[in-house]
Design a protein around this motif. Structure first.
Motif, PDB file in Angstrom:
ATOM      1  N   ASN A  21       0.855  -1.178   0.000  1.00 53.59           N
ATOM      2  CA  ASN A  21       0.000   0.000   0.000  1.00 53.59           C
ATOM      3  C   ASN A  21       0.895   1.233   0.000  1.00 53.59           C
ATOM      4  N   PHE A  22       0.653   2.187  -0.894  1.00 55.23           N
ATOM      5  CA  PHE A  22       1.630   3.263  -1.064  1.00 55.23           C
ATOM      6  C   PHE A  22       1.051   4.456  -1.816  1.00 55.23           C
ATOM      7  N   THR A  23       1.807   5.550  -1.743  1.00 57.13           N
ATOM      8  CA  THR A  23       1.689   6.666  -2.666  1.00 57.13           C
ATOM      9  C   THR A  23       3.058   6.851  -3.288  1.00 57.13           C
ATOM     10  N   GLY A  24       3.152   6.839  -4.605  1.00 56.63           N
ATOM     11  CA  GLY A  24       4.450   6.987  -5.236  1.00 56.63           C
ATOM     12  C   GLY A  24       4.610   6.117  -6.458  1.00 56.63           C
ATOM     13  N   THR A  25       5.781   5.505  -6.596  1.00 57.80           N
ATOM     14  CA  THR A  25       6.142   4.782  -7.808  1.00 57.80           C
ATOM     15  C   THR A  25       6.717   3.416  -7.468  1.00 57.80           C
ATOM     16  N   VAL A  26       6.309   2.414  -8.233  1.00 59.73           N
ATOM     17  CA  VAL A  26       6.828   1.050  -8.083  1.00 59.73           C
ATOM     18  C   VAL A  26       7.335   0.573  -9.431  1.00 59.73           C
ATOM     19  N   GLY A  70       1.016   6.093  -8.602  1.00 58.42           N
ATOM     20  CA  GLY A  70      -0.267   6.532  -8.090  1.00 58.42           C
ATOM     21  C   GLY A  70      -0.394   6.298  -6.604  1.00 58.42           C
ATOM     22  N   LYS A  71      -1.639   6.146  -6.170  1.00 55.38           N
ATOM     23  CA  LYS A  71      -1.958   5.925  -4.755  1.00 55.38           C
ATOM     24  C   LYS A  71      -2.919   4.755  -4.667  1.00 55.38           C
ATOM     25  N   PHE A 129       9.538   4.008  -4.298  1.00 54.64           N
ATOM     26  CA  PHE A 129       9.852   5.212  -3.540  1.00 54.64           C
ATOM     27  C   PHE A 129       8.629   6.110  -3.526  1.00 54.64           C
ATOM     28  N   GLY A 130       8.467   6.829  -2.398  1.00 55.58           N
ATOM     29  CA  GLY A 130       7.301   7.672  -2.228  1.00 55.58           C
ATOM     30  C   GLY A 130       7.023   7.891  -0.761  1.00 55.58           C
ATOM     31  N   ARG A 131       5.741   7.793  -0.390  1.00 54.54           N
ATOM     32  CA  ARG A 131       5.355   8.060   0.992  1.00 54.54           C
ATOM     33  C   ARG A 131       4.171   7.191   1.401  1.00 54.54           C
ATOM     34  N   ASP A 132       3.917   7.207   2.718  1.00 56.23           N
ATOM     35  CA  ASP A 132       2.759   6.514   3.309  1.00 56.23           C
ATOM     36  C   ASP A 132       2.681   5.068   2.819  1.00 56.23           C
TER      37      ASP A 132
END
Length: 210
Positions: free
Chosen positions: A83-88, A126-127, A142-145
């Motif tokens: 689960n994330f916000t950012g890029t994979v 995305g999120k 990389f990203g957040r949450d």
């Protein structure tokens, strides 16, 4: 406010594979000796046996990680939920064949969209949530949450940053004991006992994880 990061990837990649031609003969028509061919595995060799699996978890407000292989015969595999916000970025079996013949299955939820698929190297942004099953060569986020639950095997390289509470995040195994993510490039393995090394603990502002 945390600045949003963006992935900068070229629209096309040229010159990834370059054919090197060497002369078949030296001066005065003397044949040039060819170097010995590298050792190769027998074509009918059995695939590596299934590695041990372990349970592993990650959580951070802001940071990044790479999931890598132990070696050519032990690439990442298992079940991963992120689960994330950012890029994979997922380096699937179409990019690099998995030694045990496993395929890579990717499923997304929420506002996560596929941005690029370059010969099996797939970028999502995305999120929301991404679920990866089977076997793959590498995975990077990389990203957040971000929170991650994983059951399988692989090597994680963690790069952290301090959030507003001066925390970098945590990682833990099935026993639930938490360790600080840190900023110095921690590299936990799954399973933890693969290299026979104890789980490391680092201190941030005088406090240790766990």
């Amino acid at each position: 406010m945390i600045a949003r990061r963006r992935v900068l990837l070229p629209a096309a990649v040229a010159g990834l594979a370059v054919t090197l031609l060497s002369a078949s003969f030296g001066q005065q028509g003397t044949p040039v000796a060819k170097p010995p061919a590298p050792d190769k595995k027998p074509k009918n060799a059995a695939p590596p046996s299934k590695p041990d699996y372990d349970e592993f978890h990650l959580s951070t407000t802001i940071g990044s990680f790479k999931m890598l292989e132990f070696n050519d015969d032990k690439q990442p595999e298992g079940h991963l939920e992120l689960n994330f916000t950012g890029t994979v970025l997922v380096d699937t079996n179409e990019a690099v064949k998995h030694p045990r013949g496993l395929t890579t299955t990717v499923r997304t939820e929420g506002n996560v969209r596929k941005e690029i698929n370059y010969h099996g190297r797939v970028v999502y942004h995305g999120k929301g949530k991404i679920v990866v099953d089977g076997g793959w060569h590498a995975l990077q986020w990389f990203g957040r949450d971000m929170t991650m639950n994983f059951n399988g095997c692989g090597v994680f390289r963690l790069t952290g940053e301090f959030d507003k509470n001066l925390e970098t995040g945590y990682y833990w195994y099935k026993d639930g004991k938490k360790f600080d993510w840190g900023t110095g490039g921690m590299q936990p393995t799954v399973p933890a006992s693969f290299y026979g090394a104890a789980k490391p603990t680092i201190k941030i502002n005088g406090k240790s994880g766990g």
